[in-house]
Design an enzyme around this catalytic site. Structure first.
Site, PDB file in Angstrom:
ATOM      1  N   TYR A 125      -0.667  -0.657  10.079  1.00 40.51           N
ATOM      2  CA  TYR A 125      -0.901  -1.028   8.678  1.00 40.51           C
ATOM      3  C   TYR A 125       0.302  -0.653   7.799  1.00 40.51           C
ATOM      4  O   TYR A 125       0.763  -1.450   6.974  1.00 40.51           O
ATOM      5  CB  TYR A 125      -2.172  -0.325   8.214  1.00 40.51           C
ATOM      6  CG  TYR A 125      -2.608  -0.590   6.801  1.00 40.51           C
ATOM      7  CD1 TYR A 125      -3.173  -1.820   6.451  1.00 40.51           C
ATOM      8  CD2 TYR A 125      -2.502   0.392   5.828  1.00 40.51           C
ATOM      9  CE1 TYR A 125      -3.608  -2.044   5.152  1.00 40.51           C
ATOM     10  CE2 TYR A 125      -2.939   0.175   4.535  1.00 40.51           C
ATOM     11  CZ  TYR A 125      -3.497  -1.048   4.196  1.00 40.51           C
ATOM     12  OH  TYR A 125      -3.924  -1.263   2.911  1.00 40.51           O
ATOM     13  N   LYS A 141       2.602  -3.185   5.724  1.00 38.10           N
ATOM     14  CA  LYS A 141       2.624  -3.096   4.257  1.00 38.10           C
ATOM     15  C   LYS A 141       4.032  -2.871   3.718  1.00 38.10           C
ATOM     16  O   LYS A 141       4.372  -3.360   2.638  1.00 38.10           O
ATOM     17  CB  LYS A 141       1.674  -2.003   3.778  1.00 38.10           C
ATOM     18  CG  LYS A 141       0.209  -2.368   3.909  1.00 38.10           C
ATOM     19  CD  LYS A 141      -0.109  -3.684   3.221  1.00 38.10           C
ATOM     20  CE  LYS A 141      -1.561  -3.829   2.828  1.00 38.10           C
ATOM     21  NZ  LYS A 141      -1.830  -5.184   2.297  1.00 38.10           N
ATOM     22  N   SER A 146       0.850  -1.193   0.000  1.00 35.77           N
ATOM     23  CA  SER A 146       0.000   0.000   0.000  1.00 35.77           C
ATOM     24  C   SER A 146       0.882   1.238   0.000  1.00 35.77           C
ATOM     25  O   SER A 146       1.983   1.220   0.570  1.00 35.77           O
ATOM     26  CB  SER A 146      -0.878   0.014   1.250  1.00 35.77           C
ATOM     27  OG  SER A 146      -1.500   1.271   1.399  1.00 35.77           O
TER      28      SER A 146
HETATM   29  P1  NAI Z   1     -11.722  -5.551   1.742  1.00 34.52           P
HETATM   30  O1  NAI Z   1     -11.901  -5.260   3.185  1.00 34.52           O
HETATM   31  O2  NAI Z   1     -12.826  -5.238   0.808  1.00 34.52           O
HETATM   32  O3  NAI Z   1     -11.362  -7.111   1.569  1.00 34.52           O
HETATM   33  C1  NAI Z   1     -10.465  -7.776   2.408  1.00 34.52           C
HETATM   34  C2  NAI Z   1     -10.916  -9.221   2.534  1.00 34.52           C
HETATM   35  O4  NAI Z   1      -9.962  -9.924   3.343  1.00 34.52           O
HETATM   36  C3  NAI Z   1     -12.274  -9.378   3.220  1.00 34.52           C
HETATM   37  O5  NAI Z   1     -13.167 -10.111   2.392  1.00 34.52           O
HETATM   38  C4  NAI Z   1     -11.951 -10.101   4.525  1.00 34.52           C
HETATM   39  O6  NAI Z   1     -12.970 -11.003   4.966  1.00 34.52           O
HETATM   40  C5  NAI Z   1     -10.674 -10.851   4.153  1.00 34.52           C
HETATM   41  N1  NAI Z   1      -9.870 -11.211   5.329  1.00 34.52           N
HETATM   42  C6  NAI Z   1      -9.573 -10.427   6.392  1.00 34.52           C
HETATM   43  N2  NAI Z   1      -8.835 -11.098   7.287  1.00 34.52           N
HETATM   44  C7  NAI Z   1      -8.645 -12.352   6.776  1.00 34.52           C
HETATM   45  C8  NAI Z   1      -7.935 -13.494   7.234  1.00 34.52           C
HETATM   46  N3  NAI Z   1      -7.310 -13.488   8.424  1.00 34.52           N
HETATM   47  N4  NAI Z   1      -7.932 -14.600   6.452  1.00 34.52           N
HETATM   48  C9  NAI Z   1      -8.580 -14.615   5.257  1.00 34.52           C
HETATM   49  N5  NAI Z   1      -9.276 -13.546   4.782  1.00 34.52           N
HETATM   50  C10 NAI Z   1      -9.302 -12.424   5.536  1.00 34.52           C
HETATM   51  O7  NAI Z   1     -10.363  -4.825   1.309  1.00 34.52           O
HETATM   52  P2  NAI Z   1      -9.816  -4.379  -0.135  1.00 34.52           P
HETATM   53  O8  NAI Z   1      -9.953  -2.929  -0.267  1.00 34.52           O
HETATM   54  O9  NAI Z   1     -10.349  -5.253  -1.189  1.00 34.52           O
HETATM   55  O10 NAI Z   1      -8.249  -4.639   0.074  1.00 34.52           O
HETATM   56  C11 NAI Z   1      -7.582  -5.790  -0.427  1.00 34.52           C
HETATM   57  C12 NAI Z   1      -6.099  -5.640  -0.191  1.00 34.52           C
HETATM   58  O11 NAI Z   1      -5.592  -4.475  -0.857  1.00 34.52           O
HETATM   59  C13 NAI Z   1      -5.704  -5.486   1.291  1.00 34.52           C
HETATM   60  O12 NAI Z   1      -4.503  -6.161   1.533  1.00 34.52           O
HETATM   61  C14 NAI Z   1      -5.511  -3.999   1.429  1.00 34.52           C
HETATM   62  O13 NAI Z   1      -4.648  -3.676   2.484  1.00 34.52           O
HETATM   63  C15 NAI Z   1      -4.912  -3.654   0.073  1.00 34.52           C
HETATM   64  N6  NAI Z   1      -5.068  -2.239  -0.277  1.00 34.52           N
HETATM   65  C16 NAI Z   1      -6.294  -1.726  -0.603  1.00 34.52           C
HETATM   66  C17 NAI Z   1      -6.402  -0.408  -0.985  1.00 34.52           C
HETATM   67  C18 NAI Z   1      -7.695   0.185  -1.441  1.00 34.52           C
HETATM   68  O14 NAI Z   1      -7.649   1.294  -1.999  1.00 34.52           O
HETATM   69  N7  NAI Z   1      -8.817  -0.468  -1.233  1.00 34.52           N
HETATM   70  C19 NAI Z   1      -5.240   0.496  -0.988  1.00 34.52           C
HETATM   71  C20 NAI Z   1      -4.006  -0.148  -0.646  1.00 34.52           C
HETATM   72  C21 NAI Z   1      -3.949  -1.466  -0.304  1.00 34.52           C
END
Ligand code: NAI
Length: 306
Positions: free
Chosen positions: A167, A171, A154
């Site tokens: 975080y 990251k 990130s």
């Molecule tokens: P989101 O919250 O929509 O999805 C994350 C998913 O991970 C959820 O479905 C959740 O149930 C699952 N999860 C959480 N803990 C878990 C575990 N212990 N084992 C298995 N599954 C687990 O988040 P999003 O936005 O889709 O983010 C995805 C990735 O991208 C993350 O790593 C986030 O840090 C990264 N990211 C996202 C950004 C954004 O703009 N949305 C920006 C920078 C990084």
């Protein structure tokens, strides 16, 4: 189905594929012909609760498009259960070729109020989880002399962000993990790369604008659907990226970034060695103009590559 990708019949594990960016990647993997292990424990943004429904929904979407998928509802944040995620791929599809470490939670708090439990929970899912799942896949990758890792970093880690010490640390730790995997596993034909994604998702959906500038950034972020990050992840997992390893990319709507690697930008030398006072008097003036200003994740919206 594209020949240059070579993903037809390959097996991809996508963690956190029950929603957001992970779901987008899982669907794009399936579109490229890969069989997908959808890993998700269906927790809240802070990591509480749990449900199989998000993973089941993604599976149904892949199958509706004619693809093959399996579900693993094992947490990435525990060594034993991470082994089960990789075992699910081996048991169901007989192999594993790609690991996308995407699962994530947030527990934002200003640093002086950050609870050790919130530190640990975030580091456990992002950094430790990426290590556990990668380490579990390392043995099959080594044996078959191929494999690709794609990890979600990130700009909060690469640049910094307010209220996200846990975080950001996790990251940026993932970047170090990825670069070391790239070096250690090159001899086995295994690649490892990072993506700093941008998406209007559950993770970003609660950001509140405090200034007109932030409001403008949020409007731009809203255009960045989770799916806009998927083609880059699938490319990096594919044979088309066979020369690409140890890199950090970002997807900003229809724009792709390649980040630089950290390099010294100034050097000062003193033949007789340094004292703290000499650093203050002689090194600091030389470094001053080049000191990096404090940055925030959102700065990237106004950036043009150098
Ligand atoms: P989101 O919250 O929509 O999805 C994350 C998913 O991970 C959820 O479905 C959740 O149930 C699952 N999860 C959480 N803990 C878990 C575990 N212990 N084992 C298995 N599954 C687990 O988040 P999003 O936005 O889709 O983010 C995805 C990735 O991208 C993350 O790593 C986030 O840090 C990264 N990211 C996202 C950004 C954004 O703009 N949305 C920006 C920078 C990084």
């Amino acid at each position: 189905m594209s020949d240059i990708l070579g993903l037809e019949g390959k097996v991809a594990i996508v963690t956190g594929a029950g929603g957001g960016i992970g779901r987008g990647i899982a669907l794009e993997m399936a579109k490229a012909g890969a069989k997908v292990v959808i890993n998700d424990i269906g927790v809240s943004l802070g990591g509480e609760g749990g449900s199989a429904s998000p993973a089941e929904e993604t599976k149904a979407m892949i199958e509706a498009g004619g693809g093959q998928a399996a579900i693993s509802t094992d947490s990435v944040s525990d060594w034993e259960s991470a082994q089960k995620i990789v075992q699910c791929a081996l048991d169901t599809f007989g192999q594993v070729d790609v690991v996308v470490n995407n699962a994530g939670i947030l527990r934002d708090t200003i640093f002086h109020k950050m609870d050790p439990a919130d530190w640990r929970a975030v580091v456990d899912v992002h950094l430790n989880g990426s290590f556990y799942v990668s380490r579990a896949a390392a043995e099959p990758f080594r044996q078959q002399m191929s494999g690709a890792f794609v990890h979600m970093t990130s700009t909060s880690g690469l640049i910094g962000n307010f209220g996200q010490a846990n975080y950001s640390a996790a990251k940026l730790g993932i970047v170090g993990l990825s670069k070391s995997i790239a070096l250690d596993m090159e001899r086995f034909g295994v690649r490892s790369n990072c993506i700093a994604p941008f998406a209007w998702s559950r993770m970003t959906g609660s950001i509140q604008a405090k200034t007109p500038e932030e409001a403008e950034r949020i409007e731009r972020l809203k255009q960045m659907t989770p799916e806009t990050n998927a083609p880059l992840a699938v490319f990096l997992a594919s044979d088309a990226a066979k020369e690409v390893t140890g890199q950090i990319f970002a997807a900003r709507l229809n724009e792709l970034f390649l980040f630089n690697q950290t390099r010294p930008i100034r050097s000062v030398h003193k033949a007789e060695g340094w004292t703290p006072e000499a650093i203050a008097e002689r090194a600091l003036p030389a470094f001053k103009a080049s000191l990096t200003p404090l940055g925030r994740s959102g700065d990237v919206f106004s950036w043009d590559p150098v």
